[in-house]
Design a protein around this motif. Sequence first.
Motif, mmCIF file in Angstrom:
data_model
loop_
_atom_site.group_PDB
_atom_site.id
_atom_site.type_symbol
_atom_site.label_atom_id
_atom_site.label_comp_id
_atom_site.label_asym_id
_atom_site.label_seq_id
_atom_site.Cartn_x
_atom_site.Cartn_y
_atom_site.Cartn_z
ATOM 1 N N LEU A 82 0.850 -1.179 -0.077
ATOM 2 C CA LEU A 82 -0.031 -0.021 -0.219
ATOM 3 C C LEU A 82 0.879 1.228 0.018
ATOM 4 N N GLY A 83 0.666 2.075 -0.852
ATOM 5 C CA GLY A 83 1.541 3.398 -0.873
ATOM 6 C C GLY A 83 1.099 4.326 -2.224
ATOM 7 N N SER A 84 1.335 5.569 -2.110
ATOM 8 C CA SER A 84 1.187 6.341 -3.250
ATOM 9 C C SER A 84 2.154 6.514 -4.328
ATOM 10 N N ILE A 85 1.827 6.870 -5.657
ATOM 11 C CA ILE A 85 3.076 7.126 -6.538
ATOM 12 C C ILE A 85 3.899 8.364 -5.824
ATOM 13 N N GLU A 86 3.512 9.094 -5.504
ATOM 14 C CA GLU A 86 4.265 10.351 -4.811
ATOM 15 C C GLU A 86 5.077 9.746 -3.790
ATOM 16 N N SER A 87 4.751 8.804 -3.259
ATOM 17 C CA SER A 87 5.655 8.595 -2.000
ATOM 18 C C SER A 87 6.538 7.285 -2.080
ATOM 19 N N ALA A 88 6.677 6.918 -3.440
ATOM 20 C CA ALA A 88 7.552 5.841 -3.923
ATOM 21 C C ALA A 88 8.953 6.088 -3.478
ATOM 22 N N THR A 89 9.824 5.043 -3.129
ATOM 23 C CA THR A 89 11.115 5.282 -2.884
ATOM 24 C C THR A 89 11.710 4.226 -3.316
ATOM 25 N N HIS A 107 2.680 17.411 -12.988
ATOM 26 C CA HIS A 107 3.540 16.300 -13.683
ATOM 27 C C HIS A 107 4.967 16.877 -14.166
ATOM 28 N N HIS A 108 5.037 18.474 -14.032
ATOM 29 C CA HIS A 108 6.227 18.975 -14.437
ATOM 30 C C HIS A 108 7.441 18.500 -12.848
ATOM 31 N N ALA A 109 6.982 18.301 -11.802
ATOM 32 C CA ALA A 109 7.480 17.815 -10.892
ATOM 33 C C ALA A 109 7.656 16.226 -10.722
ATOM 34 N N LEU A 110 6.615 15.708 -11.013
ATOM 35 C CA LEU A 110 6.469 14.384 -10.999
ATOM 36 C C LEU A 110 7.297 13.384 -11.904
ATOM 37 N N VAL A 111 7.528 13.813 -13.046
ATOM 38 C CA VAL A 111 8.412 12.807 -13.915
ATOM 39 C C VAL A 111 9.733 12.979 -13.564
ATOM 40 N N PRO A 112 10.341 14.342 -13.178
ATOM 41 C CA PRO A 112 11.687 14.051 -12.838
ATOM 42 C C PRO A 112 11.836 13.204 -11.402
ATOM 43 N N ARG A 113 10.857 13.378 -10.831
ATOM 44 C CA ARG A 113 11.117 12.425 -9.586
ATOM 45 C C ARG A 113 10.846 10.890 -9.587
ATOM 46 N N LEU A 114 9.839 10.658 -10.819
ATOM 47 C CA LEU A 114 9.915 9.405 -11.138
ATOM 48 C C LEU A 114 11.440 8.734 -11.938
ATOM 49 N N PHE A 115 11.864 9.735 -12.609
ATOM 50 C CA PHE A 115 13.117 9.185 -13.060
ATOM 51 C C PHE A 115 14.230 9.264 -12.170
ATOM 52 N N SER A 116 14.229 9.888 -11.031
ATOM 53 C CA SER A 116 15.077 9.658 -9.871
ATOM 54 C C SER A 116 15.139 8.373 -9.266
ATOM 55 N N LEU A 117 13.753 7.786 -9.493
ATOM 56 C CA LEU A 117 13.741 6.192 -8.906
ATOM 57 C C LEU A 117 14.586 5.226 -9.518
ATOM 58 N N VAL A 118 15.003 5.577 -10.699
ATOM 59 C CA VAL A 118 15.740 4.880 -11.871
ATOM 60 C C VAL A 118 17.128 4.477 -11.507
ATOM 61 N N LEU A 172 11.920 14.512 -19.590
ATOM 62 C CA LEU A 172 12.827 13.253 -19.469
ATOM 63 C C LEU A 172 14.096 13.781 -19.843
ATOM 64 N N TYR A 173 14.394 14.512 -21.075
ATOM 65 C CA TYR A 173 15.702 15.329 -21.346
ATOM 66 C C TYR A 173 16.529 15.832 -20.322
ATOM 67 N N ARG A 174 15.803 16.800 -19.572
ATOM 68 C CA ARG A 174 16.183 17.739 -18.646
ATOM 69 C C ARG A 174 16.599 16.871 -17.435
ATOM 70 N N SER A 175 15.620 15.883 -17.245
ATOM 71 C CA SER A 175 16.253 14.803 -16.081
ATOM 72 C C SER A 175 17.474 13.906 -16.345
ATOM 73 N N GLY A 176 17.951 14.072 -17.632
ATOM 74 C CA GLY A 176 18.961 13.119 -17.839
ATOM 75 C C GLY A 176 18.614 11.834 -18.479
ATOM 76 N N GLY A 177 17.542 11.721 -19.043
ATOM 77 C CA GLY A 177 17.148 10.580 -19.993
ATOM 78 C C GLY A 177 17.752 10.352 -21.085
ATOM 79 N N GLN A 178 18.156 9.186 -21.424
ATOM 80 C CA GLN A 178 18.634 8.780 -22.846
ATOM 81 C C GLN A 178 17.604 7.832 -23.342
ATOM 82 N N GLU A 179 17.803 7.664 -24.774
ATOM 83 C CA GLU A 179 16.976 6.926 -25.558
ATOM 84 C C GLU A 179 15.581 7.134 -25.317
ATOM 85 N N ILE A 180 15.032 8.361 -25.431
ATOM 86 C CA ILE A 180 13.721 8.896 -25.137
ATOM 87 C C ILE A 180 12.814 8.529 -26.104
ATOM 88 N N THR A 181 11.676 7.901 -25.740
ATOM 89 C CA THR A 181 10.705 7.811 -26.606
ATOM 90 C C THR A 181 9.423 8.198 -26.024
#
Length: 253
Positions: A82-89, A107-118, A172-181
């Motif tokens: 049980l947990g929210s998308i925003e609280s994922a670690t 989503h301007h804040a969410l997408v970089p945060r999700l990418f930080s989990l990678v 995604l690009y600003r977050s450092g993403g590569q091979e972006i689709t």
Amino acid sequence: MPWDPELYHKFKEARFAPFEDLFALIKVREGLTVVDLGCGTGELSRRLADRLPESTVLGLDSSATMLEKAGQQRSLNLDFALGSIESATGQWDLVFSHAAIHWVEDHHALVPRLFSLVRPGGQLAVQLPSNHNHPAHLAIIETAREEPFRTALQGWYRPSPVLEVDTYAELLYRSGGQEITVLEKVYPALMPDAAAVAEWTSGTTLVPYFERLPTELHEPFLDRYKEKLRRLWPTEPVYYTFRRILFTACKSA
């Protein structure tokens, strides 16, 4: 009104169809650690666990009702929490989300945060509905602005946080993403009539409205909404188009 797994699953095949397109964008390799954000009832988490060799999958969802259903899918390589998308670690080889992040704001804040989990060398893979400008969805907001619903909702309605496709690519690009689709695709469904469209949205888009409305206004709201849909589609069947955005990005090793 909590999430109803049975109502959500009534159109299961149409809802799950984009999974195959998103999965085709995943770099499959052995031994991945995977988090499925907004896993719902767990069927797609199960598909991930079955198709990713020697990998472990954790499904995360904020709905206890959905997770109760998801628990039936548990196995040695699949678990749920049980947990929210925003609280994922944590750090994950694959951060995956199917038809869930549109419930999260900013989503301007969410997408970089999700990418930080990678984890370095890992991948982010997301699919989300982008159908908020469809007449069937605009009719929900229109109904919410009418009385007595406007007063009961205290003027509340839910604007979509979904961004344009090029904005996701830039984030995604600003977050450092590569091979972006990043792509947008229409997934049509043939509905028997306008009432079926209302039933589809009752399992998703209408849920937060029903959560805020008193029970005695649920049926009147739905009746008013169905009237609008019948004006939009006076003949049968209904060719219901549904737009979705899919995006992936990898992180350098």
